[in-house]
Design a protein around this motif. Structure first.
Motif, PDB file in Angstrom:
ATOM      1  N   HIS A 228       4.618   9.170   2.083  1.00 11.14           N
ATOM      2  CA  HIS A 228       4.473   8.196   3.153  1.00 11.14           C
ATOM      3  C   HIS A 228       3.593   8.699   4.300  1.00 11.14           C
ATOM      4  CE1 HIS A 228       7.678  10.797   4.702  1.00 11.14           C
ATOM      5  NE2 HIS A 228       7.322  10.384   5.898  1.00 11.14           N
ATOM      6  N   PHE A 229       3.423  10.010   4.428  1.00 12.14           N
ATOM      7  CA  PHE A 229       2.647  10.553   5.543  1.00 12.14           C
ATOM      8  C   PHE A 229       1.176  10.737   5.207  1.00 12.14           C
ATOM      9  CE2 PHE A 229       4.478  14.155   3.213  1.00 12.14           C
ATOM     10  CZ  PHE A 229       3.340  14.866   2.896  1.00 12.14           C
ATOM     11  N   GLN A 230       0.812  10.614   3.935  1.00 10.60           N
ATOM     12  CA  GLN A 230      -0.554  10.929   3.530  1.00 10.60           C
ATOM     13  C   GLN A 230      -1.576   9.959   4.122  1.00 10.60           C
ATOM     14  OE1 GLN A 230      -1.278  10.745  -0.687  1.00 10.60           O
ATOM     15  NE2 GLN A 230      -3.380  11.443  -0.511  1.00 10.60           N
ATOM     16  N   LEU A 231      -1.355   8.662   3.942  1.00 15.97           N
ATOM     17  CA  LEU A 231      -2.344   7.677   4.394  1.00 15.97           C
ATOM     18  C   LEU A 231      -2.526   7.694   5.909  1.00 15.97           C
ATOM     19  CD1 LEU A 231      -4.286   5.476   3.426  1.00 15.97           C
ATOM     20  CD2 LEU A 231      -2.451   3.811   3.757  1.00 15.97           C
ATOM     21  N   PRO A 232      -1.442   7.707   6.725  1.00 19.53           N
ATOM     22  CA  PRO A 232      -1.657   7.788   8.178  1.00 19.53           C
ATOM     23  C   PRO A 232      -2.442   9.026   8.592  1.00 19.53           C
ATOM     24  CG  PRO A 232       0.598   7.138   7.706  1.00 19.53           C
ATOM     25  CD  PRO A 232      -0.019   7.535   6.391  1.00 19.53           C
ATOM     26  N   TRP A 233      -2.154  10.142   7.946  1.00 21.40           N
ATOM     27  CA  TRP A 233      -2.872  11.386   8.268  1.00 21.40           C
ATOM     28  C   TRP A 233      -4.363  11.255   7.963  1.00 21.40           C
ATOM     29  CZ3 TRP A 233      -3.567  15.917   4.570  1.00 21.40           C
ATOM     30  CH2 TRP A 233      -4.162  17.003   5.232  1.00 21.40           C
ATOM     31  N   VAL A 234      -4.676  10.757   6.781  1.00 21.62           N
ATOM     32  CA  VAL A 234      -6.080  10.627   6.367  1.00 21.62           C
ATOM     33  C   VAL A 234      -6.833   9.646   7.263  1.00 21.62           C
ATOM     34  CG1 VAL A 234      -7.591   9.804   4.513  1.00 21.62           C
ATOM     35  CG2 VAL A 234      -5.663  11.301   3.985  1.00 21.62           C
ATOM     36  N   LEU A 235      -6.164   8.580   7.687  1.00 19.22           N
ATOM     37  CA  LEU A 235      -6.815   7.558   8.505  1.00 19.22           C
ATOM     38  C   LEU A 235      -6.756   7.857   9.995  1.00 19.22           C
ATOM     39  CD1 LEU A 235      -5.695   4.259   6.701  1.00 19.22           C
ATOM     40  CD2 LEU A 235      -7.832   5.532   6.433  1.00 19.22           C
ATOM     41  N   GLY A 236      -5.981   8.865  10.389  1.00 21.71           N
ATOM     42  CA  GLY A 236      -5.913   9.224  11.799  1.00 21.71           C
ATOM     43  C   GLY A 236      -5.104   8.264  12.643  1.00 21.71           C
ATOM     44  N   VAL A 237      -4.028   7.731  12.075  1.00 27.14           N
ATOM     45  CA  VAL A 237      -3.159   6.802  12.801  1.00 27.14           C
ATOM     46  C   VAL A 237      -1.727   7.337  12.766  1.00 27.14           C
ATOM     47  CG1 VAL A 237      -4.624   4.801  12.382  1.00 27.14           C
ATOM     48  CG2 VAL A 237      -2.856   5.397  10.721  1.00 27.14           C
ATOM     49  N   PRO A 238      -0.844   6.841  13.656  1.00 30.30           N
ATOM     50  CA  PRO A 238       0.476   7.465  13.787  1.00 30.30           C
ATOM     51  C   PRO A 238       1.483   7.131  12.706  1.00 30.30           C
ATOM     52  CG  PRO A 238       0.234   5.663  15.358  1.00 30.30           C
ATOM     53  CD  PRO A 238      -1.105   5.860  14.733  1.00 30.30           C
ATOM     54  N   ASP A 239       1.360   5.980  12.035  1.00 28.93           N
ATOM     55  CA  ASP A 239       2.402   5.597  11.079  1.00 28.93           C
ATOM     56  C   ASP A 239       1.833   4.681  10.000  1.00 28.93           C
ATOM     57  OD1 ASP A 239       2.206   2.996  12.283  1.00 28.93           O
ATOM     58  OD2 ASP A 239       3.643   3.633  13.817  1.00 28.93           O
ATOM     59  N   MET A 240       2.681   4.334   9.020  1.00 30.15           N
ATOM     60  CA  MET A 240       2.236   3.509   7.895  1.00 30.15           C
ATOM     61  C   MET A 240       1.878   2.097   8.326  1.00 30.15           C
ATOM     62  SD  MET A 240       1.739   4.766   4.907  1.00 30.15           S
ATOM     63  CE  MET A 240       1.857   3.301   3.875  1.00 30.15           C
ATOM     64  N   GLU A 241       2.554   1.573   9.332  1.00 31.60           N
ATOM     65  CA  GLU A 241       2.225   0.219   9.793  1.00 31.60           C
ATOM     66  C   GLU A 241       0.785   0.152  10.290  1.00 31.60           C
ATOM     67  OE1 GLU A 241       3.738  -3.111  13.075  1.00 31.60           O
ATOM     68  OE2 GLU A 241       4.912  -1.286  12.744  1.00 31.60           O
ATOM     69  N   ALA A 242       0.391   1.146  11.092  1.00 25.91           N
ATOM     70  CA  ALA A 242      -0.986   1.189  11.576  1.00 25.91           C
ATOM     71  C   ALA A 242      -1.957   1.484  10.444  1.00 25.91           C
ATOM     72  CB  ALA A 242      -1.114   2.248  12.672  1.00 25.91           C
ATOM     73  N   ALA A 243      -1.522   2.335   9.507  1.00 23.52           N
ATOM     74  CA  ALA A 243      -2.387   2.682   8.382  1.00 23.52           C
ATOM     75  C   ALA A 243      -2.664   1.473   7.498  1.00 23.52           C
ATOM     76  CB  ALA A 243      -1.746   3.803   7.561  1.00 23.52           C
ATOM     77  N   MET A 244      -1.626   0.685   7.224  1.00 23.06           N
ATOM     78  CA  MET A 244      -1.809  -0.494   6.378  1.00 23.06           C
ATOM     79  C   MET A 244      -2.726  -1.514   7.033  1.00 23.06           C
ATOM     80  SD  MET A 244      -0.351   0.272   3.628  1.00 23.06           S
ATOM     81  CE  MET A 244      -0.588  -1.322   2.840  1.00 23.06           C
ATOM     82  N   LYS A 245      -2.712  -1.558   8.344  1.00 22.06           N
ATOM     83  CA  LYS A 245      -3.626  -2.462   9.052  1.00 22.06           C
ATOM     84  C   LYS A 245      -5.064  -1.961   8.972  1.00 22.06           C
ATOM     85  CE  LYS A 245      -4.371  -4.611  13.596  1.00 22.06           C
ATOM     86  NZ  LYS A 245      -3.863  -4.737  14.991  1.00 22.06           N
ATOM     87  N   LYS A 246      -5.255  -0.656   9.177  1.00 21.40           N
ATOM     88  CA  LYS A 246      -6.603  -0.090   9.163  1.00 21.40           C
ATOM     89  C   LYS A 246      -7.216  -0.105   7.775  1.00 21.40           C
ATOM     90  CE  LYS A 246      -9.260   3.928  10.732  1.00 21.40           C
ATOM     91  NZ  LYS A 246      -9.205   5.242  11.428  1.00 21.40           N
ATOM     92  N   VAL A 247      -6.396   0.097   6.742  1.00 15.40           N
ATOM     93  CA  VAL A 247      -6.924   0.216   5.389  1.00 15.40           C
ATOM     94  C   VAL A 247      -7.390  -1.127   4.825  1.00 15.40           C
ATOM     95  CG1 VAL A 247      -4.855  -0.162   3.948  1.00 15.40           C
ATOM     96  CG2 VAL A 247      -6.542   1.580   3.288  1.00 15.40           C
ATOM     97  N   LYS A 248      -7.133  -2.216   5.544  1.00 17.80           N
ATOM     98  CA  LYS A 248      -7.614  -3.525   5.087  1.00 17.80           C
ATOM     99  C   LYS A 248      -9.141  -3.572   4.988  1.00 17.80           C
ATOM    100  CE  LYS A 248      -3.752  -6.388   6.719  1.00 17.80           C
ATOM    101  NZ  LYS A 248      -3.313  -7.476   7.638  1.00 17.80           N
ATOM    102  N   ASP A 249      -9.813  -2.741   5.772  1.00 19.98           N
ATOM    103  CA  ASP A 249     -11.281  -2.710   5.720  1.00 19.98           C
ATOM    104  C   ASP A 249     -11.804  -1.962   4.497  1.00 19.98           C
ATOM    105  OD1 ASP A 249     -11.606  -4.115   8.125  1.00 19.98           O
ATOM    106  OD2 ASP A 249     -11.442  -2.292   9.318  1.00 19.98           O
TER     107      ASP A 249
END
Length: 302
Positions: A228-249
């Protein structure tokens, strides 16, 4: 193999260290009484055999046992080797000899990379390996998170190789694996100076892929092949909710059809994170007339 973080920790630590630590003393005792060369030879045989078994393991249990076997083999080589070095070298040069012995593994690994590069150069290949945003050193040491518009770092990489006199700048290709199955196709869709692309593990809609992974993690973290921590770390965001929003691009919808250079999409038939159907989707949408899709079976290592 559906390995959890705990499983990976046990494989990298306990499974290897248990016998490696416990058997070091018995092997040292044997080295004082029997042929040290034969003990080292037997250890090398076990070490190599169990290492090969790790590559063929089909379950966590088998992999765990194979890792224990690697520890047994390595334990059989260390104590007798130290003993031989102590006999063969006088005290004033013994430290250098032990240092040379200890450097064997890292130097051997480095030489493998070096001679692999020389072989490629002999065949007319030149390779520039980079850690782009969200990868390796760029992420860990320079705090550069991933970005969806990978044509930007890919363009910078091309500018560098094209500036070298030993590179044919009209014959530069791009190759990437894992998340690079998105990055590389995205890059060549807009950076037309690349003449071919290889995607090892094709992606199409990274958000959709991570949505499925996230649902799996919420149901069972142990049964998921990611964390669960991998995607937020790679995208530079604090949590999965922010990561899922950013990864839409991070999607190749409306992008894949802009790929015009030759493309090879390679995929593992048993890929647990990204099924071959997603790579097939990318292949179907690619606009290039020269495109190849290869799925490697389990027997082929896929």
């Amino acid at each position: 193999l559906h390995l959890s973080d705990t499983d990976l920790g046990l494989l990298g630590g306990f499974a290897f260290a248990l016998f490696y630590s416990l058997l070091a003393i018995p092997f040292a005792w044997l080295a004082d009484r029997f042929s040290r060369v034969w003990i080292i030879s037997a250890g090398l045989f076990l070490w190599s055999g169990f290492t090969a078994m790790c590559g063929m393991a089909g379950s966590f249990a088998v992999l765990f046992l194979a890792r224990m076997g690697v520890g047994v083999g390595e334990a059989g080589g260390v104590a007798p080797a130290y003993s031989l070095i102590a006999d063969w070298f006088p005290p004033r040069s013994r430290a250098r000899a032990l240092a040379a012995y200890s450097f064997g593994i890292p130097i051997g690994s480095a030489l493998g990379v070096l001679f692999g590069g020389l072989e490629l150069a002999f065949r007319g290949f030149h390779v520039l390996a980079i850690d782009g945003p969200g990868q390796g050193e760029s992420l860990r040491l320079r705090n550069l998170p991933s970005r969806y518009d990978y044509e930007v770092p890919a363009g910078a990489a091309y500018d560098y190789v094209a500036s070298r006199g030993d590179v044919a700048k009209d014959r530069v290709a791009l190759m990437a694996y894992s998340a690079g199955g998105y990055y590389a196709p995205r890059a060549v869709a807009f950076e037309k100076r690349y003449k071919a692309v290889v995607a090892w593990g094709g992606h199409y809609d990274y958000h959709a892929a991570w949505q499925a992974r996230w649902e799996g993690i919420k149901k069972s973290a142990k049964g998921s092949a990611t964390s669960h921590f991998q995607l937020p770390w790679v995208l530079g965001v604090p949590d999965m909710e922010a990561a899922m929003k950013k990864v839409k691009d991070f999607t190749l919808e409306g992008v894949a059809d802009k790929i015009t250079c030759p493309i090879l999409i390679a995929h593992g038939g048993n890929d647990l994170l990204t099924p071959p159907s997603i790579a097939q989707q990318l292949y179907d949408k690619v606009g290039s007339k020269d495109k190849t899709f290869k799925v490697f079976t389990a027997e082929e290592g896929g």
